[in-house]
Design an enzyme around this catalytic site. Structure first.
Site, PDB file in Angstrom:
ATOM      1  N   GLY A  87      45.178  56.035  44.923  1.00 44.58           N
ATOM      2  CA  GLY A  87      46.332  56.293  44.063  1.00 44.58           C
ATOM      3  C   GLY A  87      46.403  57.731  43.555  1.00 44.58           C
ATOM      4  O   GLY A  87      46.366  58.685  44.328  1.00 44.58           O
TER       5      GLY A  87
ATOM      6  N   LYS B 162      32.852  57.628  39.068  1.00 44.92           N
ATOM      7  CA  LYS B 162      34.167  57.112  38.653  1.00 44.92           C
ATOM      8  C   LYS B 162      33.983  55.883  37.763  1.00 44.92           C
ATOM      9  O   LYS B 162      34.603  55.765  36.714  1.00 44.92           O
ATOM     10  CB  LYS B 162      35.048  56.777  39.869  1.00 44.92           C
ATOM     11  CG  LYS B 162      36.378  56.158  39.432  1.00 44.92           C
ATOM     12  CD  LYS B 162      37.412  55.925  40.522  1.00 44.92           C
ATOM     13  CE  LYS B 162      38.658  55.272  39.889  1.00 44.92           C
ATOM     14  NZ  LYS B 162      39.742  54.985  40.813  1.00 44.92           N
TER      15      LYS B 162
ATOM     16  N   SER C 229      45.145  40.142  42.637  1.00 46.95           N
ATOM     17  CA  SER C 229      45.597  41.425  43.163  1.00 46.95           C
ATOM     18  C   SER C 229      45.654  41.360  44.678  1.00 46.95           C
ATOM     19  O   SER C 229      44.983  40.532  45.305  1.00 46.95           O
ATOM     20  CB  SER C 229      44.596  42.505  42.737  1.00 46.95           C
ATOM     21  OG  SER C 229      44.916  43.748  43.301  1.00 46.95           O
TER      22      SER C 229
ATOM     23  N   HIS D 273      39.032  54.358  33.343  1.00 43.72           N
ATOM     24  CA  HIS D 273      39.707  53.341  32.539  1.00 43.72           C
ATOM     25  C   HIS D 273      39.250  51.929  32.951  1.00 43.72           C
ATOM     26  O   HIS D 273      38.941  51.097  32.116  1.00 43.72           O
ATOM     27  CB  HIS D 273      41.225  53.489  32.704  1.00 43.72           C
ATOM     28  CG  HIS D 273      41.690  53.599  34.140  1.00 43.72           C
ATOM     29  ND1 HIS D 273      41.041  54.377  35.077  1.00 43.72           N
ATOM     30  CD2 HIS D 273      42.703  52.998  34.806  1.00 43.72           C
ATOM     31  CE1 HIS D 273      41.656  54.268  36.241  1.00 43.72           C
ATOM     32  NE2 HIS D 273      42.670  53.429  36.110  1.00 43.72           N
ATOM     33  N   ARG D 274      39.135  51.708  34.269  1.00 42.12           N
ATOM     34  CA  ARG D 274      38.741  50.378  34.769  1.00 42.12           C
ATOM     35  C   ARG D 274      37.262  50.115  34.499  1.00 42.12           C
ATOM     36  O   ARG D 274      36.873  48.993  34.158  1.00 42.12           O
ATOM     37  CB  ARG D 274      39.056  50.285  36.268  1.00 42.12           C
ATOM     38  CG  ARG D 274      38.872  48.877  36.868  1.00 42.12           C
ATOM     39  CD  ARG D 274      39.485  48.782  38.257  1.00 42.12           C
ATOM     40  NE  ARG D 274      40.930  48.939  38.217  1.00 42.12           N
ATOM     41  CZ  ARG D 274      41.581  50.054  38.596  1.00 42.12           C
ATOM     42  NH1 ARG D 274      40.904  51.085  39.093  1.00 42.12           N
ATOM     43  NH2 ARG D 274      42.886  50.126  38.485  1.00 42.12           N
TER      44      ARG D 274
ATOM     45  N   LYS E  67      41.266  48.271  44.336  1.00 40.63           N
ATOM     46  CA  LYS E  67      40.832  47.616  43.099  1.00 40.63           C
ATOM     47  C   LYS E  67      39.719  46.607  43.423  1.00 40.63           C
ATOM     48  O   LYS E  67      38.740  46.506  42.692  1.00 40.63           O
ATOM     49  CB  LYS E  67      41.990  46.846  42.463  1.00 40.63           C
ATOM     50  CG  LYS E  67      43.006  47.681  41.726  1.00 40.63           C
ATOM     51  CD  LYS E  67      43.991  46.748  41.008  1.00 40.63           C
ATOM     52  CE  LYS E  67      45.136  47.461  40.365  1.00 40.63           C
ATOM     53  NZ  LYS E  67      46.116  46.527  39.781  1.00 40.63           N
TER      54      LYS E  67
ATOM     55  N   ASP F  75      46.230  45.190  35.347  1.00 37.28           N
ATOM     56  CA  ASP F  75      47.452  45.978  35.459  1.00 37.28           C
ATOM     57  C   ASP F  75      47.141  47.352  34.901  1.00 37.28           C
ATOM     58  O   ASP F  75      46.581  47.483  33.809  1.00 37.28           O
ATOM     59  CB  ASP F  75      48.631  45.331  34.729  1.00 37.28           C
ATOM     60  CG  ASP F  75      49.939  45.846  35.324  1.00 37.28           C
ATOM     61  OD1 ASP F  75      50.198  45.564  36.514  1.00 37.28           O
ATOM     62  OD2 ASP F  75      50.687  46.559  34.628  1.00 37.28           O
ATOM     63  N   SER F  76      47.448  48.362  35.681  1.00 35.26           N
ATOM     64  CA  SER F  76      47.002  49.699  35.328  1.00 35.26           C
ATOM     65  C   SER F  76      48.052  50.727  35.702  1.00 35.26           C
ATOM     66  O   SER F  76      49.021  50.412  36.397  1.00 35.26           O
ATOM     67  CB  SER F  76      45.669  49.994  36.025  1.00 35.26           C
ATOM     68  OG  SER F  76      45.684  49.545  37.362  1.00 35.26           O
TER      69      SER F  76
HETATM   70  P1  ITT Z   1      48.135  44.622  42.231  1.00 33.42           P
HETATM   71  O1  ITT Z   1      49.316  44.497  41.304  1.00 33.42           O
HETATM   72  O2  ITT Z   1      48.241  43.763  43.448  1.00 33.42           O
HETATM   73  O3  ITT Z   1      46.817  44.510  41.528  1.00 33.42           O
HETATM   74  P2  ITT Z   1      49.004  47.379  42.403  1.00 33.42           P
HETATM   75  O4  ITT Z   1      48.518  48.581  43.153  1.00 33.42           O
HETATM   76  O5  ITT Z   1      50.473  47.054  42.501  1.00 33.42           O
HETATM   77  O6  ITT Z   1      48.113  46.126  42.826  1.00 33.42           O
HETATM   78  P3  ITT Z   1      49.394  47.856  39.585  1.00 33.42           P
HETATM   79  O7  ITT Z   1      50.694  47.153  39.552  1.00 33.42           O
HETATM   80  O8  ITT Z   1      48.410  47.631  38.476  1.00 33.42           O
HETATM   81  O9  ITT Z   1      48.577  47.540  40.902  1.00 33.42           O
HETATM   82  O10 ITT Z   1      49.709  49.403  39.725  1.00 33.42           O
HETATM   83  C1  ITT Z   1      48.726  50.289  39.443  1.00 33.42           C
HETATM   84  C2  ITT Z   1      49.036  51.626  40.094  1.00 33.42           C
HETATM   85  O11 ITT Z   1      48.542  52.651  39.218  1.00 33.42           O
HETATM   86  C3  ITT Z   1      48.263  51.763  41.391  1.00 33.42           C
HETATM   87  O12 ITT Z   1      49.034  51.387  42.510  1.00 33.42           O
HETATM   88  C4  ITT Z   1      47.909  53.242  41.392  1.00 33.42           C
HETATM   89  O13 ITT Z   1      48.985  53.978  41.913  1.00 33.42           O
HETATM   90  C5  ITT Z   1      47.766  53.558  39.918  1.00 33.42           C
HETATM   91  N1  ITT Z   1      46.350  53.419  39.520  1.00 33.42           N
HETATM   92  C6  ITT Z   1      45.779  52.422  38.796  1.00 33.42           C
HETATM   93  N2  ITT Z   1      44.465  52.603  38.676  1.00 33.42           N
HETATM   94  C7  ITT Z   1      44.184  53.739  39.348  1.00 33.42           C
HETATM   95  C8  ITT Z   1      42.989  54.434  39.624  1.00 33.42           C
HETATM   96  O14 ITT Z   1      41.808  53.984  39.216  1.00 33.42           O
HETATM   97  N3  ITT Z   1      43.080  55.555  40.335  1.00 33.42           N
HETATM   98  C9  ITT Z   1      44.258  56.019  40.774  1.00 33.42           C
HETATM   99  N4  ITT Z   1      45.433  55.412  40.598  1.00 33.42           N
HETATM  100  C10 ITT Z   1      45.394  54.265  39.878  1.00 33.42           C
END
Ligand code: ITT
Length: 211
Positions: free
Chosen positions: A162, A184, A9, A189-190, A14, A76-77
């Site tokens: 986010g 949190k 990542s 979820h994480r 994260k 991935d979230s």
């Molecule tokens: P990496 O791919 O580099 O890990 P990313 O931010 O692009 O970073 P993702 O593609 O998994 O990660 O996108 C996940 C998005 O979903 C993230 O940018 C947030 O906007 C949202 N998200 C995921 N987990 C979250 C959380 O715990 N709280 C708030 N928003 C979250």
């Protein structure tokens, strides 16, 4: 359990969560090992993206581990709103951004989502987190978890990242961004996915082998 874990990542938020969620393990980002990691995510599923990120960094990092390949964890979230047919979903990180233009920052993205939800009564939503731990070229541990909530009428709270300021737990009246880090981690979820992953990884003997 492994001593060092490479996180596939570039998301600092994260990273901070993984450091908390894997106590006793040194969780490092690719750049801390001098690796330039950039994976182009698709729109198939969280699982496909997480495996893609994990495998590509595992291959890129071969040879960095001293005593064999370093285990890699990928996350991935995203956030899903059923009333918006699952949006932002797999596109959560670039939701509301126009092709060829810079990706929106979280506060703008949140306002875009609130705008999309204008007049919608059913405000149920859920976060999804898929984690893939890559132990070897053909050895993975995969978990995926969710957490349910609703979308607020306006952003609230300064913690997390986010979509957290929009994600409300109706029973407590707090958004995810109004929770402490510990709170949190307990319910997110994480946090749920990481606890299952830790239990599975702890039941694992050697981390790498011939297969
Ligand atoms: P990496 O791919 O580099 O890990 P990313 O931010 O692009 O970073 P993702 O593609 O998994 O990660 O996108 C996940 C998005 O979903 C993230 O940018 C947030 O906007 C949202 N998200 C995921 N987990 C979250 C959380 O715990 N709280 C708030 N928003 C979250």
């Amino acid at each position: 359990m492994m001593e060092q874990l490479l996180l596939a990542s570039n998301n600092e938020h994260k990273h901070r969560e993984f450091i908390r969620l894997f106590p006793g393990v040194s969780v490092v980002l690719p750049r801390e090992l001098g690796l330039d990691f950039d994976y182009q995510e698709g729109e198939e599923s969280y699982l496909v993206n997480a495996i893609g990120k994990g495998m590509s960094l595992f291959r890129q990092a071969q040879g960095q581990g001293g005593n064999g390949p370093l285990p890699v964890i990928a996350d991935d979230s995203g956030l899903s709103v059923p009333a918006l047919r699952g949006e932002p979903g797999i596109r959560s990180s670039r939701y509301g951004s126009k092709p060829g233009q810079p990706v929106l920052e979280a506060p703008q993205r949140n306002l875009y989502l609130l705008d999309r939800m204008d007049g919608i009564q059913d405000r149920r939503a859920f976060f999804v987190c898929c984690l893939v731990l890559v132990l070897g070229e053909n050895r993975y541990i995969i978990v995926q978890e969710t957490v349910d909530g609703t979308i607020t009428e306006a952003p609230r709270g300064a913690n997390g990242f986010g979509y957290d300021p929009l994600f409300l737990f109706p029973h407590s009246g707090k958004t995810m961004a109004e929770l402490t880090d510990d709170e949190k981690d307990r319910i997110s979820h994480r946090g749920r996915a990481a606890r299952r992953m830790r239990a599975l990884a702890a039941s694992e003997g050697g981390t790498t082998g011939w297969t």
